[in-house]
Design a protein around this motif. Structure first.
Motif, PDB file in Angstrom:
ATOM      1  N   GLY A  32       0.824  -1.207   0.000  1.00 40.85           N
ATOM      2  CA  GLY A  32       0.000   0.000   0.000  1.00 40.85           C
ATOM      3  C   GLY A  32       0.859   1.257   0.000  1.00 40.85           C
ATOM      4  O   GLY A  32       0.568   2.227  -0.712  1.00 40.85           O
ATOM      5  N   THR A  33       1.943   1.236   0.781  1.00 38.33           N
ATOM      6  CA  THR A  33       2.824   2.398   0.864  1.00 38.33           C
ATOM      7  C   THR A  33       3.550   2.615  -0.460  1.00 38.33           C
ATOM      8  O   THR A  33       3.656   3.751  -0.940  1.00 38.33           O
ATOM      9  CB  THR A  33       3.845   2.207   1.998  1.00 38.33           C
ATOM     10  OG1 THR A  33       3.136   1.888   3.184  1.00 38.33           O
ATOM     11  CG2 THR A  33       4.665   3.457   2.206  1.00 38.33           C
ATOM     12  N   THR A  36       1.186   4.108  -3.000  1.00 32.97           N
ATOM     13  CA  THR A  36       0.935   5.532  -2.746  1.00 32.97           C
ATOM     14  C   THR A  36       2.107   6.395  -3.191  1.00 32.97           C
ATOM     15  O   THR A  36       1.913   7.488  -3.731  1.00 32.97           O
ATOM     16  CB  THR A  36       0.684   5.761  -1.241  1.00 32.97           C
ATOM     17  OG1 THR A  36      -0.338   4.864  -0.816  1.00 32.97           O
ATOM     18  CG2 THR A  36       0.260   7.182  -0.970  1.00 32.97           C
ATOM     19  N   ALA A 232      12.252   9.539   9.123  1.00 30.24           N
ATOM     20  CA  ALA A 232      10.978   9.327   8.429  1.00 30.24           C
ATOM     21  C   ALA A 232       9.797   9.571   9.359  1.00 30.24           C
ATOM     22  O   ALA A 232       8.754  10.058   8.921  1.00 30.24           O
ATOM     23  CB  ALA A 232      10.910   7.912   7.864  1.00 30.24           C
ATOM     24  N   TRP A 243       1.462  13.332   1.847  1.00 26.58           N
ATOM     25  CA  TRP A 243       1.470  11.867   1.949  1.00 26.58           C
ATOM     26  C   TRP A 243       2.347  11.205   0.898  1.00 26.58           C
ATOM     27  O   TRP A 243       2.957  10.182   1.158  1.00 26.58           O
ATOM     28  CB  TRP A 243       0.043  11.319   1.893  1.00 26.58           C
ATOM     29  CG  TRP A 243      -0.711  11.635   3.135  1.00 26.58           C
ATOM     30  CD1 TRP A 243      -1.786  12.450   3.255  1.00 26.58           C
ATOM     31  CD2 TRP A 243      -0.427  11.164   4.458  1.00 26.58           C
ATOM     32  NE1 TRP A 243      -2.193  12.523   4.574  1.00 26.58           N
ATOM     33  CE2 TRP A 243      -1.377  11.744   5.317  1.00 26.58           C
ATOM     34  CE3 TRP A 243       0.544  10.321   4.999  1.00 26.58           C
ATOM     35  CZ2 TRP A 243      -1.387  11.498   6.687  1.00 26.58           C
ATOM     36  CZ3 TRP A 243       0.525  10.070   6.348  1.00 26.58           C
ATOM     37  CH2 TRP A 243      -0.433  10.666   7.186  1.00 26.58           C
ATOM     38  N   ALA A 247       5.211   8.639   1.846  1.00 21.37           N
ATOM     39  CA  ALA A 247       5.244   7.269   1.321  1.00 21.37           C
ATOM     40  C   ALA A 247       6.569   6.998   0.614  1.00 21.37           C
ATOM     41  O   ALA A 247       7.161   5.918   0.767  1.00 21.37           O
ATOM     42  CB  ALA A 247       4.072   7.044   0.376  1.00 21.37           C
ATOM     43  N   ILE A 250       9.294   6.561   3.249  1.00 22.74           N
ATOM     44  CA  ILE A 250       9.250   5.236   3.904  1.00 22.74           C
ATOM     45  C   ILE A 250       9.739   4.167   2.936  1.00 22.74           C
ATOM     46  O   ILE A 250      10.516   3.282   3.316  1.00 22.74           O
ATOM     47  CB  ILE A 250       7.824   4.869   4.350  1.00 22.74           C
ATOM     48  CG1 ILE A 250       7.223   5.953   5.218  1.00 22.74           C
ATOM     49  CG2 ILE A 250       7.845   3.561   5.129  1.00 22.74           C
ATOM     50  CD1 ILE A 250       5.757   5.719   5.509  1.00 22.74           C
TER      51      ILE A 250
END
Lengths: 278, 287
Positions: A32-33, A36, A232, A243, A247, A250
């Motif tokens: 998911g990250t 994104t 982070a 975001w 993302a 990360i």
């Protein structure tokens, strides 16, 4: 007969579906990250989420090059600290492991003492070390972080190396000793090449553990030596609505350990189970 | 020549020296210093002149309801996550314990979550559970998960996602040690799959279940990174684990005396499972 043939197709198919579902669920946060991080700002905030979109690299460019983001420095710190810790841990553990196995110094007590350290909460070390580091000016330095991270990784590395040295046939070393090799030469020229897989496993685990470490970096660094994990998470507080950038940050911080792990996957399973079990 | 022999003789200690020096500097000294701090009024304001305080710090910690709250939260959290992780880890280990093409790759992919930094996993969930842009928020029906109502279950789920692979790994290694002959003998006796599981598999991997339970319980009891990044211990003190309590006492309240007193209480409490672990380990080494 027909029934059996049907089940011989359905059962494996079902097994594959379950396997994929397990992998998908457990890796969903990373996936998911990553998804994104490649979306444009508009695509990120569109609800329902777009599953098919045109990937962009702008967030990565911002994180790495835009003014005001310290990310490259965090990254550099993490690399230096993780590599430094791996080297220090090996340099300390290899001779110690050899001495523990071949000379049985202390009858197993040093090993048990070091290994039991693994069970202690890191937080109990932070207060005295914070004050001590202030006195000796190691606060907010990479060397300070390397020292403390080494302490955290010692138990597993020592355990791994002891296991690998125990598996070495003694005859090879004895032959070398008869030829007049001193112990340091023996360690360097004979033992070291033979336990390379063990060294690799210990290095891998130390590197990954150190890279992922958060609490020590939070307490012992202020600005100069901050690593990616703390960087982070600071990022989230500082840039709450960015975001895409978060993302990307990360993803960049997670990818090195994942690549490392996938490259060494053959040894990974043995290394981890060995390190924790023996 | 004489010198050479005596040097070789001392070699076993020389080889241990770097490790000993490191432990002395980074363990022995800080431990002694912790004891010292815990008996003094060591707060940021009087950093350079700390008056002796006797047992005051210990009494204040032991009578602090926040401390007990964090102890109970940690026990509750550790117990729930380790039970779930053990159950899931064992089920998945049984499921993967067969011939499959590409199994090494599958297992490596399954182990990836435990290689992700817990702190970064926490940050990921701030993104994925965000009210307006979170993918998970959408997939799970638009619920605001980062509210006090759902916070503890969310933390438990994240811990389970990250550390079930660890329990799996230990139990999977355990399954490899069960001799196939046992199942062959049972098949001749006409044992059912559930009989196989409960009379052969579970007893055979019982030591591995104990190790996995012990390691998972102790590790989740001292949880800090993921919870701290997600909740900071809040709202209020709801998700303050013992590690977060000590951290906050030291670096937010600035009371090093009380923080070290709490640390020493934790060390004393930990010494019991530690002794059990050491006994077990020693038996393992002698064997």
């Amino acid at each position: 007969m027909r029934k059996r043939r049907a089940s011989s197709i359905i059962a494996p198919a079902l097994r594959w579906i379950v396997t994929l579902a397990i992998l998908l669920v457990f890796n969903s946060p990373i996936l998911g990250t990553i998804i994104t991080s490649f979306k444009t700002k508009a695509d990120i905030s569109s609800m329902p989420p777009k599953w098919i979109f045109h990937p962009v690299l702008e967030h990565y460019q911002n994180v790495l090059y835009a003014f005001g983001y310290d990310f490259p420095k965090f990254f550099q710190n993490s690399i230096v600290v993780s590599l430094g810790t791996s080297l220090l841990v090996l340099a300390v553990c290899l001779p110690a492991a050899y001495s523990i196995v071949r000379y049985d110094v202390g009858g197993g007590r040093p090993l048990i003492f070091v290994v039991s350290l693994r069970l202690l909460p890191v937080v109990v070390f932070t207060v005295p070390i914070f004050i001590l580091f202030q006195y000796v000016r190691l606060l907010d330095t990479r060397i300070g972080l390397i020292l403390m991270n080494s302490l955290v990784s010692l138990p597993i590395a020592l355990l791994l190396l002891v296991g690998f040295i125990q598996d070495l046939p003694r005859a090879i070393e004895e032959a070398a000793m008869i030829d007049g090799a001193s112990t340091p030469r023996l360690l360097w020229h004979i033992v070291l090449p033979l336990i390379l897989p063990g060294l690799g496993a210990a290095t891998m685990l130390t590197f990954v553990w150190t890279w992922n470490e958060y609490l020590l970096s939070l307490v012992l660094t202020l600005r100069k030596a901050t690593t990616v994990t703390v960087g982070a998470s600071l990022f989230v507080t500082a840039w709450e609505v960015q975001w895409g950038e978060i993302a990307a940050a990360i993803t960049l911080s997670v990818i090195p350990t994942l690549i490392f792990v996938m490259l060494t996957q053959r040894h990974l399973i043995r290394a981890i189970s060995f390190g924790f079990l023996k | 020549m004489q010198q050479g022999i005596s040097l070789e003789h001392k070699m076993k200690y020389i080889l241990l020296l770097p490790l000993a020096v490191m432990l002395l500097l980074l363990i022995t000294f800080p431990t002694i210093y912790s004891w010292y701090l815990s008996f003094h009024r060591a707060v940021l304001a009087n950093y350079f002149e700390m008056p002796f305080a006797g047992l005051e710090n210990y009494l204040r910690v032991l009578t602090d309801s926040d401390f007990w709250h964090s102890v109970w939260f940690s026990i509750y959290y550790a117990t729930i996550v380790s039970l779930i992780e053990l159950f899931l880890g064992f089920s998945i280990a049984l499921f993967f314990n067969r011939k499959m093409p590409g199994k090494t790759l599958i297992i490596s992919l399954f182990l990836l979550p435990m290689m992700v930094s817990p702190a970064l996993l926490g940050v990921m969930f701030r993104l994925l559970l965000n009210d307006s842009v979170g993918l998970f928020t959408y997939l799970l029906g638009g619920v605001s998960f980062l509210t006090s109502e759902y916070l503890i279950p969310v933390l438990i789920v994240i811990d389970v996602l990250q550390w079930t692979p660890f329990a799996f790994l230990i139990l999977y290694s355990g399954l490899q040690t069960v001799p196939v002959e046992l199942y062959e003998a049972a098949a001749i006796d006409g044992a059912s799959p559930s009989q196989n599981l409960f009379y052969i598999t579970v007893p055979a991997v019982a030591p591995f279940l104990v190790i996995a339970a012990l390691l998972r319980w102790l590790d989740s009891f001292k949880v800090f990174d993921m919870v701290f990044v997600l909740t900071g211990g809040g709202p209020g003190i709801m998700t303050t684990s013992l590690s977060i309590y000590i951290y906050k006492m030291a670096f937010q309240t600035g009371d090093f005396g009380r923080a070290t007193a709490a640390s020493i209480l934790v060390l004393l409490a930990f010494s019991m499972p530690l002794v059990a672990f050491v006994r077990r380990a020693r038996r393992g080494i002698n064997a």
